[in-house]
Design an enzyme around this catalytic site. Sequence first.
Site, mmCIF file in Angstrom:
data_model
loop_
_atom_site.group_PDB
_atom_site.id
_atom_site.type_symbol
_atom_site.label_atom_id
_atom_site.label_comp_id
_atom_site.label_asym_id
_atom_site.label_seq_id
_atom_site.Cartn_x
_atom_site.Cartn_y
_atom_site.Cartn_z
ATOM 1 N N LYS A 87 16.961 40.758 38.940
ATOM 2 C CA LYS A 87 17.743 39.673 39.540
ATOM 3 C C LYS A 87 17.437 38.403 38.749
ATOM 4 O O LYS A 87 16.279 37.982 38.668
ATOM 5 C CB LYS A 87 17.335 39.453 40.996
HETATM 6 C C1 E4P Z 1 18.917 38.264 48.183
HETATM 7 O O1 E4P Z 1 18.736 39.266 47.552
HETATM 8 C C2 E4P Z 1 17.868 37.382 48.702
HETATM 9 O O2 E4P Z 1 16.675 38.126 48.718
HETATM 10 C C3 E4P Z 1 18.057 36.907 50.119
HETATM 11 O O3 E4P Z 1 19.145 37.486 50.756
HETATM 12 C C4 E4P Z 1 17.877 35.441 50.300
HETATM 13 O O4 E4P Z 1 18.088 35.125 51.647
HETATM 14 P P1 E4P Z 1 17.417 33.909 52.428
HETATM 15 O O5 E4P Z 1 18.375 32.783 52.402
HETATM 16 O O6 E4P Z 1 17.220 34.440 53.815
HETATM 17 O O7 E4P Z 1 16.115 33.593 51.751
#
Ligand code: E4P
Length: 218
Positions: free
Chosen positions: A83
Amino acid sequence: MKLYLDTADRDRITEAARLGVVDGVTTNPSIVAAAELGYREAVTAIADVVDGPVFAQVLADDVEGIVREARGYQEWADDVVAKIPATRPGFEALARLRDEDVPAGTTVVFSIEQAVLAAKNDASFVAPYVGRLDDAGEDGVDTVRRIQHIYDTYGFETEVLAASVRNTTQAVSLYEAGVDAVTLSPDVLDDHVPHPKTDEGVAGFEAAWGDRGSPIDE
Ligand code: E4P
């Protein structure tokens, strides 16, 4: 449609996987740090208990560092997808990784423009942050809907992976929008199951059947 779990909690992953609907697991540095694990430790542990990709976020913020981490993550398990945040170095690194066939996509996405750059770069996924877009006064679900529409129009193969999904209302709207993939916390996934009318219906059937025992024993 793919359904991923957004956690590094191995017990919650194992429990959720028993539902038979989990296609992989997404992580980010906050999630791994909260689990008090090293990143490699978290990814290898998750890969042991889930069929499907494990998404691991890079921490470097320069092109060379991002490329080095994304390449290195491939050694951790069979199906790791890097990512990469939607920054300028992130897009440059993505272009390099595409040429090397290293699985990688774009995360921390907050605009349609970023999503178009990701798709043009053959990112394996693009992750718009629904809940955080709402926090910023925008409409997260609508942003995902528009990205999905643009991708479908041009035939981009990058998977639209809706992230930062906070509740089942958002999840259902994303399903209605025909999103390619969502990642859900274990709690939001668990909230997909119960309905008071289901409990009421089951209780009614059990009461009607009384003490007749299991049909399989007749
Ligand atoms: C996506 O892969 C992220 O890990 C995640 O959904 C981020 O979400 P948050 O806004 O709850 O931190």
